[in-house]
Scaffold this active site. Sequence first.
Site, PDB file in Angstrom:
ATOM      1  N   GLU A   1      48.309 -86.331 122.114  1.00 27.92           N
ATOM      2  CA  GLU A   1      48.283 -87.844 122.086  1.00 27.92           C
ATOM      3  C   GLU A   1      47.673 -88.263 120.756  1.00 27.92           C
ATOM      4  OE1 GLU A   1      46.845 -90.395 125.279  1.00 27.92           O
ATOM      5  OE2 GLU A   1      47.017 -88.752 126.644  1.00 27.92           O
TER       6      GLU A   1
ATOM      7  N   ASP B   1      55.852 -99.057 130.855  1.00 28.29           N
ATOM      8  CA  ASP B   1      56.035 -97.794 129.973  1.00 28.29           C
ATOM      9  C   ASP B   1      57.611 -97.468 129.742  1.00 28.29           C
ATOM     10  OD1 ASP B   1      53.414 -97.344 130.181  1.00 28.29           O
ATOM     11  OD2 ASP B   1      53.525 -96.607 131.998  1.00 28.29           O
TER      12      ASP B   1
ATOM     13  N   HIS C   1      51.294 -92.878 125.926  1.00 26.11           N
ATOM     14  CA  HIS C   1      51.294 -92.576 127.516  1.00 26.11           C
ATOM     15  C   HIS C   1      51.256 -91.145 127.705  1.00 26.11           C
ATOM     16  CE1 HIS C   1      52.093 -93.496 131.672  1.00 26.11           C
ATOM     17  NE2 HIS C   1      52.978 -92.477 131.695  1.00 26.11           N
TER      18      HIS C   1
ATOM     19  N   ASN D   1      42.019 -92.545 121.457  1.00 24.51           N
ATOM     20  CA  ASN D   1      43.086 -92.724 120.742  1.00 24.51           C
ATOM     21  C   ASN D   1      42.898 -93.575 119.458  1.00 24.51           C
ATOM     22  OD1 ASN D   1      45.710 -91.258 121.600  1.00 24.51           O
ATOM     23  ND2 ASN D   1      44.792 -92.116 123.488  1.00 24.51           N
TER      24      ASN D   1
ATOM     25  N   GLY E   1      38.449 -94.958 124.419  1.00 24.53           N
ATOM     26  CA  GLY E   1      39.006 -95.265 122.885  1.00 24.53           C
ATOM     27  C   GLY E   1      39.116 -93.957 121.984  1.00 24.53           C
TER      28      GLY E   1
ATOM     29  N   ARG F   1      47.945-114.855 133.128  1.00 26.06           N
ATOM     30  CA  ARG F   1      48.197-113.699 132.304  1.00 26.06           C
ATOM     31  C   ARG F   1      48.727-114.098 130.940  1.00 26.06           C
ATOM     32  NH1 ARG F   1      52.183-108.991 134.021  1.00 26.06           N
ATOM     33  NH2 ARG F   1      53.496-109.985 132.574  1.00 26.06           N
TER      34      ARG F   1
ATOM     35  N   MET G   1      44.437-101.402 129.676  1.00 31.81           N
ATOM     36  CA  MET G   1      44.961-101.368 131.086  1.00 31.81           C
ATOM     37  C   MET G   1      45.545-102.614 131.680  1.00 31.81           C
ATOM     38  SD  MET G   1      44.546 -98.222 131.802  1.00 31.81           S
ATOM     39  CE  MET G   1      44.586 -97.999 133.554  1.00 31.81           C
ATOM     40  N   ARG G   2      46.221-103.287 130.748  1.00 28.65           N
ATOM     41  CA  ARG G   2      46.875-104.455 131.262  1.00 28.65           C
ATOM     42  C   ARG G   2      48.309-104.408 130.942  1.00 28.65           C
ATOM     43  NH1 ARG G   2      44.311-108.108 134.201  1.00 28.65           N
ATOM     44  NH2 ARG G   2      45.481-109.705 132.926  1.00 28.65           N
TER      45      ARG G   2
HETATM   46  C1  GRF Z   1      45.207 -92.157 127.113  1.00 27.63           C
HETATM   47  O1  GRF Z   1      45.536 -90.953 128.389  1.00 27.63           O
HETATM   48  C2  GRF Z   1      46.577 -92.872 127.038  1.00 27.63           C
HETATM   49  O2  GRF Z   1      47.621 -92.211 127.102  1.00 27.63           O
HETATM   50  C3  GRF Z   1      46.350 -93.774 128.262  1.00 27.63           C
HETATM   51  O3  GRF Z   1      45.093 -94.181 128.552  1.00 27.63           O
HETATM   52  C4  GRF Z   1      44.331 -93.221 128.201  1.00 27.63           C
HETATM   53  C5  GRF Z   1      43.375 -93.827 127.064  1.00 27.63           C
HETATM   54  O4  GRF Z   1      42.538 -92.810 126.322  1.00 27.63           O
HETATM   55  N1  GRF Z   1      47.496 -95.019 128.035  1.00 27.63           N
HETATM   56  P1  GRF Z   1      41.439 -93.299 125.072  1.00 27.63           P
HETATM   57  O5  GRF Z   1      40.882 -94.518 125.680  1.00 27.63           O
HETATM   58  O6  GRF Z   1      42.448 -93.588 124.261  1.00 27.63           O
HETATM   59  O7  GRF Z   1      40.542 -92.411 125.050  1.00 27.63           O
END
Ligand code: GRF
Length: 206
Positions: free
Chosen positions: A179, A150, A114, A19, A17, A70, A95-96
């Site tokens: 990011e 993506d 990404h 981001n 988390g 899903r 991650m889905r």
């Molecule tokens: C990041 O590198 C993002 O680009 C990718 O998964 C990672 C997530 O990191 N989709 P965080 O959970 O935000 O620290």
Amino acid sequence: MTTREPRTIGVLISGRGSNLQALIDAVADGTLDAQIAVVISNKANVTGLDRARTAGIDTLVLDHRGFASRDEYDAEIARELRARGVSLVCLAGFMRLIGAPLLEAFPNAILNVHPSLLPAFPGVDAQRQAVEHGVKVSGATVHLVTGELDGGPIVLQSAVPVRDDDTVDVLSERILIEEHRLYPQAVCLILDGRWRVDGRRFLVAD
Ligand code: GRF
């Protein structure tokens, strides 16, 4: 159904988390004029949930393993987001794959960050793919989410060098800084609404 609030965000996570934290910080310091209404994780006990709770944000764990398909899972996420008036969904390490029920509930209103310069290195382990491929430049991309992994229209990108002595971890750290800078900016841009999508292209109005 609750009305959508124009500057209300829902964030989907699966782990660390960082981001999400960048978005929380941008809201807190006033650079992002928005409210984060809910953080939904498909995994319990992840650091991202702690970050949300510390910021006083409503959290929800929706474990995909408890759903028959899903589509049912995605429909439930869409319901929870709508119930809180969310108008923009931010994927932050979720991650889905995102399926039709969620895409149709939030057309052109789901963002993802990404860790590569898309369309190079989609999917998992983008930083490892970049190192192993031997590119000299990689970076971060924020894009609109479509049914293609993506593959949606690119909102913002930022490049970083790949150095000869980089490990995957060192490159990942360098990209992560970008990011965290890019994601709140992209959310501001989307919420300001002065943009359109033309085919694959995300275009900002003059
Ligand atoms: C990041 O590198 C993002 O680009 C990718 O998964 C990672 C997530 O990191 N989709 P965080 O959970 O935000 O620290």
